[in-house]
Design a protein around this motif. Structure first.
Motif, mmCIF file in Angstrom:
data_model
loop_
_atom_site.group_PDB
_atom_site.id
_atom_site.type_symbol
_atom_site.label_atom_id
_atom_site.label_comp_id
_atom_site.label_asym_id
_atom_site.label_seq_id
_atom_site.Cartn_x
_atom_site.Cartn_y
_atom_site.Cartn_z
ATOM 1 N N UNK A 158 0.793 -1.373 -0.129
ATOM 2 C CA UNK A 158 -0.031 0.074 -0.067
ATOM 3 C C UNK A 158 0.874 1.151 0.042
ATOM 4 N N UNK A 159 1.944 1.329 0.845
ATOM 5 C CA UNK A 159 2.814 2.462 1.003
ATOM 6 C C UNK A 159 3.270 2.752 -0.426
ATOM 7 N N UNK A 160 3.813 1.884 -0.977
ATOM 8 C CA UNK A 160 4.468 1.919 -2.383
ATOM 9 C C UNK A 160 3.647 2.480 -3.609
ATOM 10 N N UNK A 161 2.377 1.618 -3.463
ATOM 11 C CA UNK A 161 1.474 2.264 -4.598
ATOM 12 C C UNK A 161 0.946 3.807 -4.356
ATOM 13 N N UNK A 162 1.050 4.027 -3.097
ATOM 14 C CA UNK A 162 0.637 5.501 -2.747
ATOM 15 C C UNK A 162 1.867 6.633 -3.101
ATOM 16 N N UNK A 163 3.021 5.877 -3.044
ATOM 17 C CA UNK A 163 4.200 6.692 -3.552
ATOM 18 C C UNK A 163 4.305 6.845 -4.831
ATOM 19 N N UNK A 164 3.882 5.848 -5.657
ATOM 20 C CA UNK A 164 3.910 5.718 -7.159
ATOM 21 C C UNK A 164 2.900 6.797 -7.482
ATOM 22 N N UNK A 165 1.695 7.039 -6.963
ATOM 23 C CA UNK A 165 0.661 7.761 -7.332
ATOM 24 C C UNK A 165 0.818 9.276 -6.765
ATOM 25 N N UNK A 166 1.616 9.442 -5.930
ATOM 26 C CA UNK A 166 2.232 10.891 -5.485
ATOM 27 C C UNK A 166 2.869 11.348 -6.581
ATOM 28 N N UNK A 167 4.094 10.428 -7.061
ATOM 29 C CA UNK A 167 4.923 10.962 -8.133
ATOM 30 C C UNK A 167 4.359 11.111 -9.218
ATOM 31 N N UNK A 168 3.227 10.225 -9.750
ATOM 32 C CA UNK A 168 2.714 10.303 -11.213
ATOM 33 C C UNK A 168 1.153 9.879 -10.803
ATOM 34 N N UNK A 169 0.227 10.995 -10.523
ATOM 35 C CA UNK A 169 -1.180 10.318 -10.306
ATOM 36 C C UNK A 169 -1.988 9.844 -11.342
ATOM 37 N N UNK A 170 -1.303 9.870 -12.481
ATOM 38 C CA UNK A 170 -2.021 9.028 -13.687
ATOM 39 C C UNK A 170 -1.508 7.832 -14.140
ATOM 40 N N UNK A 171 -0.434 7.343 -12.934
ATOM 41 C CA UNK A 171 -0.042 5.921 -13.266
ATOM 42 C C UNK A 171 -1.330 4.778 -13.261
ATOM 43 N N UNK A 172 -1.547 4.139 -14.600
ATOM 44 C CA UNK A 172 -2.771 3.336 -14.323
ATOM 45 C C UNK A 172 -2.182 2.005 -13.805
ATOM 46 N N UNK A 173 -1.078 1.504 -13.957
ATOM 47 C CA UNK A 173 -0.602 0.324 -13.207
ATOM 48 C C UNK A 173 -0.689 0.451 -11.422
ATOM 49 N N UNK A 174 -0.669 1.773 -11.180
ATOM 50 C CA UNK A 174 -0.596 2.004 -9.461
ATOM 51 C C UNK A 174 -2.164 2.035 -9.374
ATOM 52 N N UNK A 175 -2.829 2.715 -9.949
ATOM 53 C CA UNK A 175 -4.378 2.683 -9.881
ATOM 54 C C UNK A 175 -4.886 1.163 -9.790
ATOM 55 N N UNK A 176 -4.841 0.491 -10.786
ATOM 56 C CA UNK A 176 -5.385 -0.885 -10.896
ATOM 57 C C UNK A 176 -4.867 -1.830 -9.873
ATOM 58 N N UNK A 177 -3.453 -1.430 -9.588
ATOM 59 C CA UNK A 177 -2.803 -2.388 -8.444
ATOM 60 C C UNK A 177 -3.599 -1.837 -7.010
ATOM 61 N N UNK A 178 -3.692 -0.857 -6.806
ATOM 62 C CA UNK A 178 -4.400 -0.251 -5.596
ATOM 63 C C UNK A 178 -5.732 -0.905 -5.471
ATOM 64 N N UNK A 179 -6.548 -1.009 -6.477
ATOM 65 C CA UNK A 179 -7.801 -1.542 -6.632
ATOM 66 C C UNK A 179 -7.842 -2.951 -6.093
ATOM 67 N N UNK A 180 -6.714 -3.692 -6.764
ATOM 68 C CA UNK A 180 -6.779 -5.078 -6.539
ATOM 69 C C UNK A 180 -6.344 -5.373 -5.052
ATOM 70 N N UNK A 181 -5.277 -4.526 -4.549
ATOM 71 C CA UNK A 181 -4.760 -4.599 -3.282
ATOM 72 C C UNK A 181 -5.941 -4.366 -2.093
ATOM 73 N N UNK A 182 -6.766 -3.400 -2.481
ATOM 74 C CA UNK A 182 -7.787 -2.906 -1.487
ATOM 75 C C UNK A 182 -8.789 -4.372 -1.295
ATOM 76 N N UNK A 183 -9.022 -5.146 -2.493
ATOM 77 C CA UNK A 183 -9.634 -6.176 -2.487
ATOM 78 C C UNK A 183 -9.168 -7.259 -1.620
ATOM 79 N N UNK A 184 -7.785 -7.355 -1.760
ATOM 80 C CA UNK A 184 -7.207 -8.468 -1.217
ATOM 81 C C UNK A 184 -7.092 -8.412 0.395
#
Length: 528
Positions: free
Chosen positions: A472-498
């Protein structure tokens, strides 16, 4: 003076407006002419460049005053007819007209058109002969220098064509004075780039830039090469510098558009496309930029724009690259191969090799993919990106993973800061169950490069080992650097479900449809 004014005048007299404009850019950016100490001289230089730019625009409109009517002869009439056909992309008809002019009767302008026609019809030997003749008459025909470099001529060969002066003993020699040495450096730079020696070319262009500060032509050449080799941030900075010097530049602006898309900077991309449409909506660069902008909303619409750019100019390489990438996204790899081959026939560079390898891999043509990757390695023996390409092919099957590891490691030894190779090596570690090695490699890189792609890869590794908090920490860091990072957005959605104990791959039809509609509406709003 670095650039003789009479040479620009000679180019203008021969209606070689493009070369006059390029040479004029060297004249006005020369560090030997100071605007404060020599304002009159600086003004004269600016007027000369202005003439070249203005007459270039008139030439495209086919000014009837280009020739003295009383002096027109049969050869000049044939040349004017051929020029009209050439402007209408009727190359073969134009060539028939030009071949009716005896070679001894051709002036500089005719020789250059003949060279372009031969090149466009893949008559390489004839093109080389005509370009060489141009430089024998005038060494400052920069279009001929670039073309000969792209056609494989060596710097020594090109420089030997320059008109010779004679010393007291009667021996011919080129003027090697300090004022003309920059032209030799320019030839060497273009030959380096044409032979895929990007590092050597960039060093020579950087040297030229010291002598000609803020020269838009050199800055554009540097930016284009940086874009090709993946120096995205540096290329964007130089493209922005060019636009600050001259906001009406269209050349290579499609390359800039691709970089903005890569960085998910849709605000700047929108503005760039808007500006280009206002400057000149007939240029192929504008349609490639439109294709880049449209890709997020409608890939098929984006493909039609890329094809339009090729229709306008069938020698426009970014059009083929963009078309190939879009066909890959649309799961049409066989057609993508044809597009990347089209780019390669014009001028093979790293991106066309990368596209070919990805396309062949997409429909399991591993042998062809390996051949293309090895060709890239032969063409660019000092390129870490070419080494990674070979590694990518080997990594596609379990029997080749050890070979892939060696190629990735070699790429990182050659270019320690190449994140693409680091990410690929980390992925290989994960596939083979060495998650600890993957984490330590990525964390080592994070110390020097705080890049969103590194954070995403780390997040994926941590998620796979149920270390959800770290993920979670690294996905959030990725989105802070690039809010449009699609891989981070999708990964975060999967992580929340997990984290909720829900299978992220379980189908949720109604919710999925609602989310997709919401995303589409948001994208449309952002585009508007």
């Amino acid at each position: 003076m670095d650039v003789p004014k009479e040479q620009i005048t000679a180019l203008l007299d021969n209606a070689l407006f493009n070369s006059a404009q390029l040479l004029g850019s060297f004249l006005v950016s020369s560090s030997s002419v100071n605007a404060e100490t020599s304002p009159h001289l600086k003004a004269e230089n600016l007027i000369l460049l202005g003439d070249a730019l203005f007459r270039g625009r008139v030439y495209r409109s086919s000014s009837p005053n280009s020739f003295n009517i009383s002096a027109i002869n049969e050869n000049e009439v044939k040349f004017k007819i051929a020029s009209c056909h050439f402007a209408l992309n009727e190359t073969k008809v134009a060539l028939v007209e030009m071949e009716g002019i005896p070679s001894k009767a051709r002036n500089l302008q005719m020789s250059l058109l003949m060279a372009k026609l031969y090149r466009n019809t893949k008559h390489t030997r004839g093109a080389v002969t005509c370009y060489r003749e141009c430089l024998r008459q005038c060494p400052y025909v920069i279009e001929a220098i670039i073309a000969l470099a792209e056609l494989g001529a060596s710097a020594k060969d090109i420089i030997s064509l320059f008109p010779q002066t004679h010393n007291r003993g009667g021996r011919a020699q080129f003027d090697h004075s300090d004022s003309s040495r920059w032209l030799q450096r320019y030839v060497e730079a273009q030959c380096c780039i044409a032979s895929n020696d990007y590092k050597g070319g960039l060093e020579l262009f950087a040297e030229l830039l010291q002598r000609f500060p803020n020269n838009t032509h050199i800055l554009l050449e540097i930016s284009k090469v940086e874009a090709i080799i993946g120096k995205t941030d540096e290329a964007i900075m130089n493209f922005e510098k060019v636009r600050s010097i001259d906001p009406y530049v269209v050349t290579y602006m499609d390359e800039y558009a691709m970089l903005l898309k890569l960085k998910s900077d849709y605000s700047k991309l929108n503005k760039l496309v808007h500006d280009l449409l206002n400057i000149d909506p007939t240029r192929p660069e504008v349609f490639v930029a439109l294709s880049v902008l449209w890709e997020r909303k409608d890939e098929r619409g984006a493909l039609s724009y890329a094809e339009k750019s090729i229709k306008i100019d069938d020698r426009h390489i970014p059009g083929y690259i963009m078309k190939g990438n879009l066909l890959l996204s649309l799961k049409r790899p066989e057609a993508a191969v044809m597009a990347f081959r089209g780019a390669q026939e014009l001028r093979a560079d790293l991106r066309s090799y990368q596209g070919l390898v990805q396309s062949y891999m997409a429909f399991s043509k591993v042998k062809e993919a390996l051949y293309a990757a090895r060709e890239a390695m032969k063409a660019m023996p000092q390129s870490a990106k070419a080494l990674k390409l070979v590694g990518d092919v080997h990594a596609s099957n379990s029997g080749g993973r050890e070979k892939a590891k060696k190629f990735y490691e070699s790429a990182l030894r050659l270019e320690p800061g190449y994140l693409g190779a680091a990410l690929a090596l980390a992925e290989l570690h994960v596939i083979e169950g060495r998650n600890g090695d993957a984490v330590s490699l990525l964390e080592r890189y994070l110390k020097d490069w705080d890049d969103d792609s590194l954070h995403v890869k780390l997040a994926q590794v941590f998620a796979a080992t149920n270390m959800f908090a770290d993920s979670l920490s690294h996905y959030q860091s990725a989105l802070r650097i690039n809010p449009q990072n699609e891989a981070a957005k999708k990964g975060l959605e999967r992580l929340e479900k997990q984290m909720k104990g829900v299978d992220p791959d379980a189908p949720e039809e109604e919710e999925e449809n609602e989310v997709e509609d919401a995303d589409a509406e948001q994208e449309e709003t952002e585009l508007l």
